[in-house]
Scaffold this active site. Structure first.
Site, mmCIF file in Angstrom:
data_model
loop_
_atom_site.group_PDB
_atom_site.id
_atom_site.type_symbol
_atom_site.label_atom_id
_atom_site.label_comp_id
_atom_site.label_asym_id
_atom_site.label_seq_id
_atom_site.Cartn_x
_atom_site.Cartn_y
_atom_site.Cartn_z
ATOM 1 N N TYR A 1 28.812 -11.408 -53.555
ATOM 2 C CA TYR A 1 28.019 -12.635 -53.758
ATOM 3 C C TYR A 1 28.800 -13.622 -54.623
ATOM 4 O O TYR A 1 28.908 -14.806 -54.287
ATOM 5 C CB TYR A 1 26.689 -12.276 -54.417
ATOM 6 C CG TYR A 1 25.847 -13.471 -54.824
ATOM 7 C CD1 TYR A 1 25.091 -14.165 -53.882
ATOM 8 C CD2 TYR A 1 25.798 -13.887 -56.151
ATOM 9 C CE1 TYR A 1 24.311 -15.255 -54.265
ATOM 10 C CE2 TYR A 1 25.018 -14.975 -56.539
ATOM 11 C CZ TYR A 1 24.276 -15.653 -55.589
ATOM 12 O OH TYR A 1 23.501 -16.736 -55.961
ATOM 13 N N SER B 1 26.618 -20.976 -58.637
ATOM 14 C CA SER B 1 25.887 -20.029 -59.487
ATOM 15 C C SER B 1 26.674 -19.837 -60.770
ATOM 16 O O SER B 1 27.871 -20.152 -60.823
ATOM 17 C CB SER B 1 25.788 -18.684 -58.754
ATOM 18 O OG SER B 1 25.318 -17.673 -59.618
HETATM 19 P P1 NDP Z 1 14.930 -18.333 -52.513
HETATM 20 O O1 NDP Z 1 15.092 -17.031 -51.811
HETATM 21 O O2 NDP Z 1 13.659 -18.588 -53.230
HETATM 22 O O3 NDP Z 1 15.207 -19.528 -51.484
HETATM 23 C C1 NDP Z 1 16.224 -19.454 -50.531
HETATM 24 C C2 NDP Z 1 16.032 -20.575 -49.544
HETATM 25 O O4 NDP Z 1 17.102 -20.536 -48.578
HETATM 26 C C3 NDP Z 1 14.739 -20.470 -48.785
HETATM 27 O O5 NDP Z 1 14.193 -21.767 -48.611
HETATM 28 C C4 NDP Z 1 15.157 -19.892 -47.435
HETATM 29 O O6 NDP Z 1 14.241 -20.356 -46.456
HETATM 30 C C5 NDP Z 1 16.536 -20.508 -47.261
HETATM 31 N N1 NDP Z 1 17.415 -19.729 -46.383
HETATM 32 C C6 NDP Z 1 17.858 -18.471 -46.587
HETATM 33 N N2 NDP Z 1 18.604 -18.076 -45.539
HETATM 34 C C7 NDP Z 1 18.628 -19.115 -44.660
HETATM 35 C C8 NDP Z 1 19.224 -19.321 -43.392
HETATM 36 N N3 NDP Z 1 19.954 -18.372 -42.791
HETATM 37 N N4 NDP Z 1 19.044 -20.515 -42.786
HETATM 38 C C9 NDP Z 1 18.277 -21.480 -43.358
HETATM 39 N N5 NDP Z 1 17.703 -21.347 -44.564
HETATM 40 C C10 NDP Z 1 17.871 -20.170 -45.206
HETATM 41 O O7 NDP Z 1 16.177 -18.407 -53.508
HETATM 42 P P2 NDP Z 1 16.733 -19.540 -54.504
HETATM 43 O O8 NDP Z 1 15.918 -20.741 -54.506
HETATM 44 O O9 NDP Z 1 16.995 -18.839 -55.759
HETATM 45 O O10 NDP Z 1 18.155 -19.808 -53.820
HETATM 46 C C11 NDP Z 1 18.667 -21.105 -53.595
HETATM 47 C C12 NDP Z 1 20.139 -21.114 -53.950
HETATM 48 O O11 NDP Z 1 20.291 -20.899 -55.351
HETATM 49 C C13 NDP Z 1 20.984 -20.031 -53.271
HETATM 50 O O12 NDP Z 1 22.193 -20.613 -52.831
HETATM 51 C C14 NDP Z 1 21.250 -19.046 -54.398
HETATM 52 O O13 NDP Z 1 22.433 -18.323 -54.196
HETATM 53 C C15 NDP Z 1 21.336 -19.974 -55.577
HETATM 54 N N6 NDP Z 1 21.177 -19.386 -56.902
HETATM 55 C C16 NDP Z 1 19.978 -18.815 -57.280
HETATM 56 C C17 NDP Z 1 19.847 -18.233 -58.514
HETATM 57 C C18 NDP Z 1 18.586 -17.571 -58.952
HETATM 58 O O14 NDP Z 1 18.579 -16.899 -60.019
HETATM 59 N N7 NDP Z 1 17.487 -17.683 -58.229
HETATM 60 C C19 NDP Z 1 20.951 -18.223 -59.482
HETATM 61 C C20 NDP Z 1 22.151 -18.876 -58.996
HETATM 62 C C21 NDP Z 1 22.242 -19.428 -57.761
HETATM 63 P P3 NDP Z 1 13.749 -19.564 -45.142
HETATM 64 O O15 NDP Z 1 13.574 -18.131 -45.521
HETATM 65 O O16 NDP Z 1 12.457 -20.251 -44.801
HETATM 66 O O17 NDP Z 1 14.813 -19.809 -44.143
#
Ligand code: NDP
Length: 239
Positions: free
Chosen positions: A151, A138
């Protein structure tokens, strides 16, 4: 690398950055192994993609999941050329009221589970002598904003491991990258009382499809070019 017919494993593929990247890599002709907890959502996405897709639902804190994902790619497609280690959550708050259990669970997902898949993926990629590991960090992997320390700490940890693995990969044919997004329009911050977009006065967030394009750009570089870190943020995000 020429992407047509190559195979990528994507975690967090049911939403946001993982889903956007799955769509872009499918357009590039890659075969995909998609994982997240919500199987019906994964299957719906898989149906919309014009490529071969295998889905495996599971929780990233399940210790056996990383091996199962690589095994599935090998069994179904005979190869695993890229692992996009992306699933994560975000818990923030003041010391006075942050949810401690939720915070510690985030550490398990964002650090322990990400480390486990990174190491399992590295062993596989180094053994086969080529491939890409991309870990989602991030913009908060290199700096801290007030109330985001826990975080940010998980992402600093991802940065440290990614940099080490990049050095260890030298000469093996494997490339390693930390993806550092700024604010992306996903569901990550849906539970926040005020969205950071409003706090930071950002008009248009980066879209998941924009990140997908960046991942494709990284993967399409010729063998002698590595991109160890890539920071992608909204044009009007100050930090
Ligand atoms: P979303 O919440 O849209 O997506 C998160 C994804 O992770 C979902 O597909 C969810 O699927 C999955 N997930 C969450 N917890 C679990 C778990 N315990 N086991 C398996 N799968 C899991 O968020 P983002 O797309 O934004 O996040 C993706 C990455 O990007 C993260 O690492 C986040 O920290 C990072 N990030 C995001 C930013 C932003 O502004 N959005 C900025 C910087 C970094 P499901 O619920 O179906 O399990």
């Amino acid at each position: 690398m020429e992407l047509e017919g190559k195979v990528a494993v994507i975690t967090g593929a049911s939403s946001g950055i993982g889903e956007g990247t799955a769509r872009e890599l499918a357009n590039a002709g890659m075969k995909l192994v998609l994982t997240a907890r919500r199987k019906s959502v994964l299957d719906e996405i898989a149906e919309q993609l014009d490529t071969d897709v295998a889905t495996l639902d599971g929780d990233m804190t399940d210790e056996g999941l990383p091996e199962r994902l690589i095994d599935l790619a090998m069994e179904r497609f005979g190869s695993c050329d890229c692992v996009f280690n992306n699933a994560g959550t975000m818990v923030v708050g003041k010391a006075a009221d942050i949810d401690l259990e939720a915070m510690c669970h985030m550490v398990r997902i964002n650090v322990e589970a990400v480390f486990r898949l990174a190491i399992v993926a590295m062993r596989h990629l180094v053994k086969q002598g080529h491939g890409y590991l991309i870990n989602t960090s991030s913009i908060l992997g290199t700096k801290v904003r007030e109330t985001t320390g826990a975080y940010a700490g998980t992402k600093y940890a991802v940065e440290a491991l990614t940099e080490d693995l990049r050095m260890q990969a030298r000469g093996t044919g494997v490339r390693v990258c930390a993806l550092e997004p700024g604010l992306v329009e996903t569901h990550l911050q849906d539970h926040f009382p005020v969205h950071p977009k409003d706090l930071l006065n950002i008009k248009k967030l980066v879209q998941p499809a924009d990140i997908g394009r960046m991942i494709r750009f990284i993967l399409e570089q010729p063998d002698h070019v590595a991109i160890p870190r890539i920071l992608v943020m909204p044009a009007d995000q100050g930090m």
